[in-house]
Write an enzyme that holds these catalytic residues in place. Structure first.
Site, PDB file in Angstrom:
ATOM      1  CE  LYS A   1      -6.035  11.100  -7.287  1.00  0.00           C
ATOM      2  NZ  LYS A   1      -4.842  10.088  -7.096  1.00  0.00           N
TER       3      LYS A   1
ATOM      4  CE1 TYR B   1      -5.172  14.452  -6.355  1.00  0.00           C
ATOM      5  CE2 TYR B   1      -8.376  14.997  -6.821  1.00  0.00           C
ATOM      6  CZ  TYR B   1      -7.061  13.979  -6.501  1.00  0.00           C
ATOM      7  OH  TYR B   1      -7.044  12.911  -5.939  1.00  0.00           O
TER       8      TYR B   1
ATOM      9  CB  ILE C   1      -1.168  -0.305   1.478  1.00  0.00           C
ATOM     10  CG1 ILE C   1      -1.912  -1.176   1.496  1.00  0.00           C
ATOM     11  CG2 ILE C   1      -1.954   1.145   1.606  1.00  0.00           C
ATOM     12  CD1 ILE C   1      -2.409  -1.250   2.964  1.00  0.00           C
TER      13      ILE C   1
ATOM     14  CB  THR D   1      -7.225  13.074   3.339  1.00  0.00           C
ATOM     15  OG1 THR D   1      -7.107  13.785   2.680  1.00  0.00           O
ATOM     16  CG2 THR D   1      -7.866  12.204   3.563  1.00  0.00           C
TER      17      THR D   1
END
Length: 245
Positions: free
Chosen positions: A153, A149, A7, A186
Site C-alpha cells: 500500500k 500489505y 474497476i 468487507t
C-alpha cells in the site's frame, strides 16, 4: 459523450459498490475479478474474468477492453485499482514464497501494469482521464502481521505520486490520485477478525470496531470515492482520505 470505468475487484466489497455507483451514474463499467457472480442484468456493466496474479493476463485484459471500447467518443474514462489482499496474516517469516509473490502481484504489480497500459492506451483519447488507486491507512502505519500489505500500500501511494509527476508534464495527461477508504465492512475485515492475536497484535482494535458498529459501509465509501474522482479541486498526485474510522 460516453463515460467508461474500469474497476478491479468488482465482484465484492468496495469494488462491487463502486461498480454499482459508476453504473448508476451513466458509466459503461468493466468489472474485473476472478469470479463472475453479480447475477444481474444491467446492460452497462460488463464482467471480465482475470487473475491479477498473472501479469500477462492482466496486461492482456486492458488490450481487450480498449479494443471493445473501439472508436466511440469518450468524455471521461477512469481506471480504479481497488483489488487487494492481506495475504498470510502473521510475521513475515511465516509467509512462503508463493504467498509473498501473490500479495505483491495482486496489490502492486497488477496495479502498476494496469496503470502503464491504461496510460499508453488512453494517450490518443481527447477525454478526461483519471486513475484512482485505493490505498489504506496501513500505507503509513506499520502493523504487526501485515508486513506485505502495509508495504504494497505504501508502494501504491508512491506509484500514484510518480505517475502524477510524469503525467503533469504532458498535454491532457492522466490525473492520478490515491484514496484511503478507512476500515470498511468487507470480507477482508472478517478475515482480520478470524486471525489470531498472536499473529496480528492489533486484533482487538478491529474486533472493537465491528462490535461497536464503527465499520464504514461499502456503499457509502463508494459514493465518496466517486465524488473524489469527479472533484476538480483534488489535484493529481494527492492522497485523499475518506475514512470515518
Amino acid at each position: 459523450m460516453n463515460k467508461i470505468a474500469i474497476i478491479t475487484g468488482g465482484s465484492k466489497g468496495i469494488g462491487e459498490a463502486l461498480v454499482n455507483v459508476y453504473g448508476k451514474n451513466g458509466y459503461k463499467v468493466y468489472s474485473l475479478s476472478r469470479t463472475l457472480d453479480r447475477g444481474n442484468a444491467e446492460t452497462n456493466i460488463y464482467e471480465v474474468r482475470v487473475d491479477l496474479n498473472d501479469a500477462n493476463a492482466t496486461s492482456g485484459t486492458l488490450d481487450f477492453i480498449f479494443k471493445d471500447i473501439g472508436d466511440i467518443d469518450i468524455g471521461k474514462i477512469v481506471l480504479i485499482n481497488n483489488a487487494g489482499t492481506l495475504g498470510n496474516i502473521g510475521p513475515l517469516e511465516k509467509s512462503n514464497l508463493s504467498q509473498i509473490q501473490s500479495v505483491i502481484n495482486v496489490n502492486f504489480t497488477a496495479a502498476a501494469i494496469l496503470c502503464a497500459k491504461f496510460i499508453e492506451k488512453a494517450q490518443k483519447l481527447n477525454a478526461e482521464k483519471s486513475i484512482v488507486n485505493i490505498s489504506s491507512g496501513a500505507a503509513t502505519r506499520a502493523y504487526f502481521g501485515w508486513s506485505l500489505y502495509c508495504s504494497t500500500k505504501a508502494a501504491i501511494e508512491m506509484l500514484t505520486q510518480c505517475i502524477a509527476k510524469e503525467q503533469n508534464e504532458k498535454t491532457n495527461g492522466v490525473k492520478c490520485i490515491a484514496i484511503i477508504p478507512g476500515v470498511v465492512d468487507t470480507a477482508m475485515q472478517t478475515e482480520v477478525r478470524q486471525s489470531s492475536p498472536e499473529d496480528f497484535t492489533s486484533h482487538q482494535r478491529f474486533m472493537d470496531l465491528k462490535e461497536n458498529n464503527l465499520l464504514s459501509d461499502p456503499a457509502t465509501v463508494a459514493v465518496k470515492i466517486f465524488a473524489a474522482d469527479q472533484d476538480q479541486t483534488i489535484h493529481s498526485g494527492e492522497i485523499v482520505s475518506v475514512r470515518e474510522n
